[in-house]
Write an enzyme that holds these catalytic residues in place. Structure first.
Site, mmCIF file in Angstrom:
data_model
loop_
_atom_site.group_PDB
_atom_site.id
_atom_site.type_symbol
_atom_site.label_atom_id
_atom_site.label_comp_id
_atom_site.label_asym_id
_atom_site.label_seq_id
_atom_site.Cartn_x
_atom_site.Cartn_y
_atom_site.Cartn_z
ATOM 1 N N LYS A 207 24.446 33.882 116.712
ATOM 2 C CA LYS A 207 23.330 34.419 116.005
ATOM 3 C C LYS A 207 21.963 33.262 115.837
ATOM 4 O O LYS A 207 20.943 33.944 115.805
ATOM 5 C CB LYS A 207 23.798 34.574 114.585
ATOM 6 N N ALA B 38 25.562 26.247 110.531
ATOM 7 C CA ALA B 38 24.897 27.273 111.682
ATOM 8 C C ALA B 38 26.362 27.568 112.441
ATOM 9 O O ALA B 38 26.380 27.659 113.793
ATOM 10 C CB ALA B 38 24.179 26.630 112.816
ATOM 11 N N ASN C 24 22.508 34.924 94.711
ATOM 12 C CA ASN C 24 22.803 33.656 95.463
ATOM 13 C C ASN C 24 22.058 33.598 96.764
ATOM 14 O O ASN C 24 22.456 34.431 97.530
ATOM 15 C CB ASN C 24 24.211 33.348 95.589
ATOM 16 N N ASN D 289 21.635 38.719 109.298
ATOM 17 C CA ASN D 289 22.777 39.182 109.784
ATOM 18 C C ASN D 289 23.037 40.117 110.748
ATOM 19 O O ASN D 289 23.853 40.114 111.474
ATOM 20 C CB ASN D 289 23.681 39.605 108.637
ATOM 21 N N ARG E 262 28.111 40.339 113.126
ATOM 22 C CA ARG E 262 27.154 41.691 113.121
ATOM 23 C C ARG E 262 26.040 41.836 113.914
ATOM 24 O O ARG E 262 25.437 42.863 114.114
ATOM 25 C CB ARG E 262 26.863 41.788 111.485
ATOM 26 N N ARG F 138 1.118 29.478 132.027
ATOM 27 C CA ARG F 138 2.635 29.022 132.216
ATOM 28 C C ARG F 138 2.810 27.649 131.796
ATOM 29 O O ARG F 138 1.808 26.824 131.715
ATOM 30 C CB ARG F 138 3.367 29.223 133.530
ATOM 31 N N ARG G 126 -10.049 29.246 160.048
ATOM 32 C CA ARG G 126 -9.458 30.645 160.227
ATOM 33 C C ARG G 126 -9.969 31.256 161.661
ATOM 34 O O ARG G 126 -10.668 30.461 162.088
ATOM 35 C CB ARG G 126 -10.331 31.548 159.152
HETATM 36 C C1 UD1 Z 1 26.484 33.596 101.573
HETATM 37 C C2 UD1 Z 1 27.127 33.229 100.262
HETATM 38 C C3 UD1 Z 1 26.523 34.542 99.168
HETATM 39 C C4 UD1 Z 1 24.926 34.595 99.283
HETATM 40 C C5 UD1 Z 1 24.731 34.864 100.902
HETATM 41 C C6 UD1 Z 1 23.048 34.573 100.984
HETATM 42 C C7 UD1 Z 1 29.104 32.201 100.316
HETATM 43 C C8 UD1 Z 1 30.449 32.386 100.121
HETATM 44 N N1 UD1 Z 1 28.547 33.291 100.031
HETATM 45 O O1 UD1 Z 1 27.544 34.910 102.148
HETATM 46 O O2 UD1 Z 1 26.627 34.129 97.835
HETATM 47 O O3 UD1 Z 1 24.590 35.593 98.844
HETATM 48 O O4 UD1 Z 1 25.269 33.729 101.819
HETATM 49 O O5 UD1 Z 1 22.605 35.098 102.520
HETATM 50 O O6 UD1 Z 1 28.575 31.234 100.649
HETATM 51 N N2 UD1 Z 1 28.805 29.605 108.167
HETATM 52 C C9 UD1 Z 1 29.461 28.420 108.586
HETATM 53 N N3 UD1 Z 1 30.746 28.512 108.737
HETATM 54 C C10 UD1 Z 1 31.694 29.326 108.034
HETATM 55 C C11 UD1 Z 1 30.915 30.294 107.550
HETATM 56 C C12 UD1 Z 1 29.463 30.453 107.374
HETATM 57 O O7 UD1 Z 1 28.817 27.349 109.204
HETATM 58 O O8 UD1 Z 1 32.739 29.318 108.050
HETATM 59 C C13 UD1 Z 1 27.540 29.625 108.000
HETATM 60 C C14 UD1 Z 1 26.651 30.789 108.978
HETATM 61 O O9 UD1 Z 1 26.392 30.143 110.303
HETATM 62 C C15 UD1 Z 1 25.508 31.098 108.340
HETATM 63 C C16 UD1 Z 1 25.832 30.857 106.562
HETATM 64 O O10 UD1 Z 1 26.912 29.736 106.708
HETATM 65 O O11 UD1 Z 1 24.423 30.377 108.885
HETATM 66 C C17 UD1 Z 1 26.079 32.015 105.596
HETATM 67 O O12 UD1 Z 1 27.273 32.553 106.149
HETATM 68 P P1 UD1 Z 1 27.603 34.059 105.971
HETATM 69 O O13 UD1 Z 1 28.767 34.720 106.462
HETATM 70 O O14 UD1 Z 1 26.307 34.736 106.462
HETATM 71 O O15 UD1 Z 1 27.450 34.075 104.504
HETATM 72 P P2 UD1 Z 1 27.356 35.608 103.670
HETATM 73 O O16 UD1 Z 1 28.427 36.340 103.669
HETATM 74 O O17 UD1 Z 1 25.980 36.027 104.172
HETATM 75 MG MG MG Z 2 24.666 35.857 105.588
#
Ligand code: UD1
Ligand code: MG
Length: 449
Positions: free
Chosen positions: A22, A9, A169, A226, A15, A315, A422
């Site tokens: 996010k 996370a 993936n 994303n 984006r 609430r 009152r």
């Molecule tokens: C990643 C996969 C891709 C897959 C896709 C599915 C890799 C290299 N690529 O790409 O093959 O098809 O997810 O949705 O793994 N995060 C970190 N630290 C970082 C980078 C990312 O904690 O340095 C976390 C992000 O918060 C997120 C998750 O890892 O929860 C995925 O990262 P994201 O940058 O969305 O990867 P994708 O480009 O979508």
């Molecule tokens: Mg992603």
């Protein structure tokens, strides 16, 4: 088999175009990361590690509120998904079991699918969750040879031919912890993104003679968020599933597409939900209750057979007893209503207890706030509160007591007593007519002069 869950996370989520990290954007009334976390925790892992980075403090606060035992590790620089998983190594030192890696931005994975990964792990060293995507966009591609997964190619690094592959993936992976961290220590960043890819462990594992495979699931389960557009679409999917589940469980939804649920909404059998009702987090509605249109509920409990709304607001801390009624333009906050109690019109009941079968007249307010402190109002059972009563808290009204209409209650009322506070009415014979005649004459004089 003992399991450790690692949820990634730390990513920036650039984006999303947002100051809020996010994974804290809400989906189904809870932060995005909670969905993947809960799916993983259904496997009853021994340890849960959350890797935070971007907006770490806010994400960690939210995580600890959900699970005080969660292990938090920081990835100070977001150098890629592989680098992110490596940050959990120290926290899991000595752990002999398997790790399951989930992405916090992938909310719909089900515990059943994760169970299938666990089953596949008995045959393979590394298990990856994949999915068929006709429009496979920018996902990483799974390069299979029969049942064997040979390597994963990121879209950015893929050749035109590799991009034609539609088996993708999801990001979710499983391996023995020691194997996962060993493989990761060999991952470099010589690629199009200059990142340490988690996906590279597959090629390295194959080179070492380890067995890798992929388990397939529906694309809908591994939808990654994303952008805000994807988040909005995911909310739509979440709501559609929540409505279908409620109906399946015996709830009547008159106009399902207008009812909004939270992830943890619980509604009993034979409850009826009219059109346009919003359930915020932590609401439970018991069976046979009726929630009428334009009501908004959060952190509230509605007893069996109770009627809420139309236009009611419950609430946090609202506890509505069985068969109680909360009517239009009534707000209940941090207050209990006993069995069969009624607050039907235009009232605010906050920081209060109302006994069973008590009737609260229209326009009644518990004046709970003095500008600095909040104070409680306690109203007994079978009491009758006249319309437009103001309870200046702290104050107590006994069982079977009454207040006269318009009373400002500043002192406790003993059981069975009547409180009247009152101004006394005075009659002025004929004054209305005389006054009106005088005003009309004045208007005539003005028009003519
Ligand atoms: C990643 C996969 C891709 C897959 C896709 C599915 C890799 C290299 N690529 O790409 O093959 O098809 O997810 O949705 O793994 N995060 C970190 N630290 C970082 C980078 C990312 O904690 O340095 C976390 C992000 O918060 C997120 C998750 O890892 O929860 C995925 O990262 P994201 O940058 O969305 O990867 P994708 O480009 O979508
Ligand atoms: Mg992603």
């Amino acid at each position: 088999m003992s399991l450790a869950l690692i949820v990634l996370a730390a990513g920036q989520g650039s984006r999303m175009n947002s100051d809020l990290p996010k994974v804290l954007h809400p989906l189904g009334g809870v932060p995005l990361f909670v969905h993947a976390l809960a799916a993983g925790q259904a496997l009853q892992p021994e340890h849960t590690v959350l890797v935070t980075g971007h907006g770490a403090e806010a994400v960690e606060d939210a995580a600890l509120r959900i699970d005080p035992d969660i292990v938090l590790v920081r990835q100070d620089e977001q150098l890629g998904t592989g680098h992110a998983v490596l940050q959990a190594r120290a926290a899991l030192a000595g752990f002999e079991g398997d790790v399951v890696v989930l992405y916090a931005d992938t909310p719909f994975v089900t515990p059943e699918t994760l169970d299938r990964m666990v089953a596949a792990r008995t045959q393979s060293d590394v298990v990856v969750l994949g999915f068929e995507a006709p429009d496979s966009a920018r996902y990483g591609r799974l390069m299979m040879d029969g049942e064997r997964l040979e390597r994963i190619v990121e879209w950015k690094d893929a050749t035109d031919e590799e991009r034609l592959v539609t088996f993708c993936n999801s990001g979710m992976k499983m391996a023995k912890a020691s194997v996962m961290f060993d493989l990761l220590s060999e991952v470099g960043n010589q690629n199009a993104a200059g990142e340490y890819y988690l996906t590279d462990i597959v090629g390295i594992a194959n080179a070492r003679g380890l067995a890798c495979t992929a388990v397939a699931c529906d694309e809908a389960e591994v939808l990654g968020i994303n952008t805000r557009a994807e988040l909005a679409r995911a909310e739509g999917l979440f709501q559609a599933r929540a409505r279908a589940a409620a109906i399946e469980n015996g709830v009547t939804l008159i106009s399902p597409e207008t009812v909004h649920f939270a992830r943890d909404t619980v509604i009993g059998r034979d409850a009826v939900i009219d059109p346009f009702v919003v359930f915020g987090p932590a609401v439970t509605v018991e069976s046979g209750a009726h929630i009428r249109s334009f009501s908004h509920l959060e952190n509230a409990h509605v007893g069996a057979g109770a009627v809420i709304g139309p236009y009611a607001r419950l609430r946090p801390g609202a506890e509505v007893g069985d068969k109680a009624h909360v009517g239009n333009f009534v707000e209940i906050k941090n207050a209990t209503l006993g069995t069969g109690a009624k607050v039907n019109h235009l009232s605010y009941i906050g920081d209060a207890a109302v006994g069973e079968a008590t009737n609260i007249g229209a326009g009644t307010i518990t004046c709970n706030y003095d500008g600095v402190f909040k104070h409680r109002t306690t109203i007994g059972a079978r009491a009758f509160v006249g319309s437009n009563t103001m309870f200046v808290a702290p104050v107590t009204m006994g069982d079977e007591a009454m207040t006269a209409t318009g009373t400002v209650v500043t002192q406790d009322i003993a059981p069975g007593d009547m409180a009247i506070g009152r101004a006394r009415q005075e009659a002025k014979p004929g004054l209305a007519r005389r006054l009106m005649d005088r005003l009309k004459a004045a208007r005539k004089a003005r028009e003519e002069g």
